[in-house]
Design an enzyme around this catalytic site. Structure first.
Site, PDB file in Angstrom:
ATOM      1  N   HIS A   1      -7.378  -4.496   4.572  1.00 34.97           N
ATOM      2  CA  HIS A   1      -6.995  -3.078   4.554  1.00 34.97           C
ATOM      3  C   HIS A   1      -7.791  -2.325   3.496  1.00 34.97           C
ATOM      4  O   HIS A   1      -8.337  -1.246   3.748  1.00 34.97           O
ATOM      5  CB  HIS A   1      -5.492  -2.976   4.279  1.00 34.97           C
ATOM      6  CG  HIS A   1      -5.008  -1.621   3.871  1.00 34.97           C
ATOM      7  ND1 HIS A   1      -5.144  -1.123   2.585  1.00 34.97           N
ATOM      8  CD2 HIS A   1      -4.366  -0.648   4.570  1.00 34.97           C
ATOM      9  CE1 HIS A   1      -4.627   0.081   2.511  1.00 34.97           C
ATOM     10  NE2 HIS A   1      -4.150   0.394   3.694  1.00 34.97           N
ATOM     11  N   ASN A   2      -7.880  -2.887   2.308  1.00 39.10           N
ATOM     12  CA  ASN A   2      -8.604  -2.214   1.227  1.00 39.10           C
ATOM     13  C   ASN A   2     -10.100  -2.174   1.480  1.00 39.10           C
ATOM     14  O   ASN A   2     -10.776  -1.218   1.106  1.00 39.10           O
ATOM     15  CB  ASN A   2      -8.312  -2.886  -0.111  1.00 39.10           C
ATOM     16  CG  ASN A   2      -6.953  -2.483  -0.665  1.00 39.10           C
ATOM     17  OD1 ASN A   2      -6.083  -2.042   0.068  1.00 39.10           O
ATOM     18  ND2 ASN A   2      -6.761  -2.654  -1.954  1.00 39.10           N
TER      19      ASN A   2
ATOM     20  N   SER B   1       0.846  -1.182   0.000  1.00 45.95           N
ATOM     21  CA  SER B   1       0.000   0.000   0.000  1.00 45.95           C
ATOM     22  C   SER B   1       0.884   1.235   0.000  1.00 45.95           C
ATOM     23  O   SER B   1       1.883   1.291   0.705  1.00 45.95           O
ATOM     24  CB  SER B   1      -0.910   0.017   1.230  1.00 45.95           C
ATOM     25  OG  SER B   1      -1.752   1.159   1.222  1.00 45.95           O
TER      26      SER B   1
ATOM     27  N   GLU C   1     -10.594   0.649   3.720  1.00 47.98           N
ATOM     28  CA  GLU C   1     -10.431   1.862   2.895  1.00 47.98           C
ATOM     29  C   GLU C   1     -11.724   2.188   2.149  1.00 47.98           C
ATOM     30  O   GLU C   1     -12.132   3.358   2.072  1.00 47.98           O
ATOM     31  CB  GLU C   1      -9.281   1.615   1.916  1.00 47.98           C
ATOM     32  CG  GLU C   1      -9.014   2.694   0.900  1.00 47.98           C
ATOM     33  CD  GLU C   1      -8.012   2.190  -0.121  1.00 47.98           C
ATOM     34  OE1 GLU C   1      -8.389   2.070  -1.302  1.00 47.98           O
ATOM     35  OE2 GLU C   1      -6.864   1.895   0.254  1.00 47.98           O
TER      36      GLU C   1
ATOM     37  N   LYS D   1      -3.819  -7.293   3.269  1.00 51.37           N
ATOM     38  CA  LYS D   1      -3.976  -6.156   2.358  1.00 51.37           C
ATOM     39  C   LYS D   1      -5.417  -6.069   1.859  1.00 51.37           C
ATOM     40  O   LYS D   1      -5.963  -4.968   1.686  1.00 51.37           O
ATOM     41  CB  LYS D   1      -3.011  -6.297   1.180  1.00 51.37           C
ATOM     42  CG  LYS D   1      -3.142  -5.231   0.089  1.00 51.37           C
ATOM     43  CD  LYS D   1      -2.949  -3.821   0.621  1.00 51.37           C
ATOM     44  CE  LYS D   1      -2.677  -2.791  -0.461  1.00 51.37           C
ATOM     45  NZ  LYS D   1      -3.558  -2.793  -1.612  1.00 51.37           N
TER      46      LYS D   1
END
Length: 292
Positions: free
Chosen positions: A167-168, A112, A171, A164
């Site tokens: 995480h996205n 990221s 987001e 990840k």
């Protein structure tokens, strides 16, 4: 150390430069000869001293699979492949098994940082055996932000891309919240300067964040986002996050709603999606659609 890097696009090219600035040797290959240091994967592997580490930074899916298939025939036992793209974690398990049959190690790494990573560093989440991770650690250290945080050995193979992905998903939900608040502020007559309201939140509030800073950047460039069409695509990781939640019976109402909101943007010119599109362009250089 020496590193082979496959894929020199928006992120890969900047990663090559950041690693070189840390004193390592990077030999890069890209299908675009103007970006490449060598002109084939075979040439790349031939220029690296064994045991080799080759980092793959190409689109998830077929492109990653074909690259790993080719590397499997070119590399030697004791070499390591790192997949730093946005691959699905289930693909990592398959790739690790295929490469292990040839004595080649595998590490998956969620990255990221977008277009800002060259200067700010990249947040890294990686999965694999402790031995393989240790071999790649100098490169992780070169890429990560300065300071104590910014990288993590998340677990076994697949853990990096799974982390990840989550995480996205987070987001997605954060961007959706900013976008909804922005649209509501724009709608009422009593608030006369929405951009400055957003700017005021950058200090002293519990919702301050880098995404908020990027929202202000976008509003400075186009105060009411009039130049943008209210359309935002999704890269796939939001979908995978929701699917993983279903598989594990974990409720994700905010992340799921933010994914569905993007689907809605493909039906109408959504004001909220103008902000989502602007934020994606700010942090990742993702393409936006302008009004015709």
């Amino acid at each position: 150390m020496e590193l082979g890097l496959v894929g020199l696009g928006k992120m890969g090219g900047n990663m090559r430069e950041r690693i070189r600035r840390a004193g390592h040797t990077v030999i890069g290959y890209d299908r675009n000869p103007d970006l490449a240091d060598v002109h084939s994967l075979e040439e790349l592997v031939g220029k690296l001293k064994g045991p080799r580490v080759v980092w793959v930074m190409v689109p998830a899916g077929a492109a990653t699979q074909s690259t790993i298939d080719e590397l499997a025939e070119l590399l030697s036992p004791g070499d390591i492949v790192v997949d730093g793209g946005n691959s699905r974690w289930t693909d990592d398990e398959k790739h690790a098994e295929e490469l292990a049959a040839k004595g080649i190690g595998f590490v998956d790494c969620g990255v990221s940082g977008g277009v800002w990573g060259l200067e700010n560093g990249y947040a890294l989440m990686y999965g694999g055996s402790a031995e393989d991770v240790a071999r790649v650690q100098p490169i992780f250290d070169a890429l990560k932000p300065e300071g104590e945080f910014g990288s993590v050995h998340a677990g076994k193979v697949g853990a990096g891309h799974f982390a990840k992905m989550v995480h996205n998903g987070i987001e997605y939900a954060m961007m959706q919240a900013y976008a909804e608040g922005w649209e509501l502020l724009e709608k009422v007559d009593s608030v006369t300067d929405v951009r400055e309201v957003f700017r005021s939140w950058q200090e002293g509030t519990v919702i301050r964040s880098w995404l908020l800073d990027l929202a202000v950047n976008a509003l400075d460039e186009d105060e009411h986002l009039d130049k943008l069409r209210g359309y935002a695509s999704d890269s796939g990781e939001g979908r995978w996050t929701v699917e993983a939640a279903i598989d594990n019976a974990v409720p994700l109402p905010a992340i799921t709603a933010s994914l569905f909101a993007r689907f809605a943007s493909r039906q109408d010119d959504s004001p909220q999606m103008k902000m989502i599109a602007a934020l994606r362009n700010q942090f990742g250089g993702h393409a936006v659609e302008t009004k015709k």
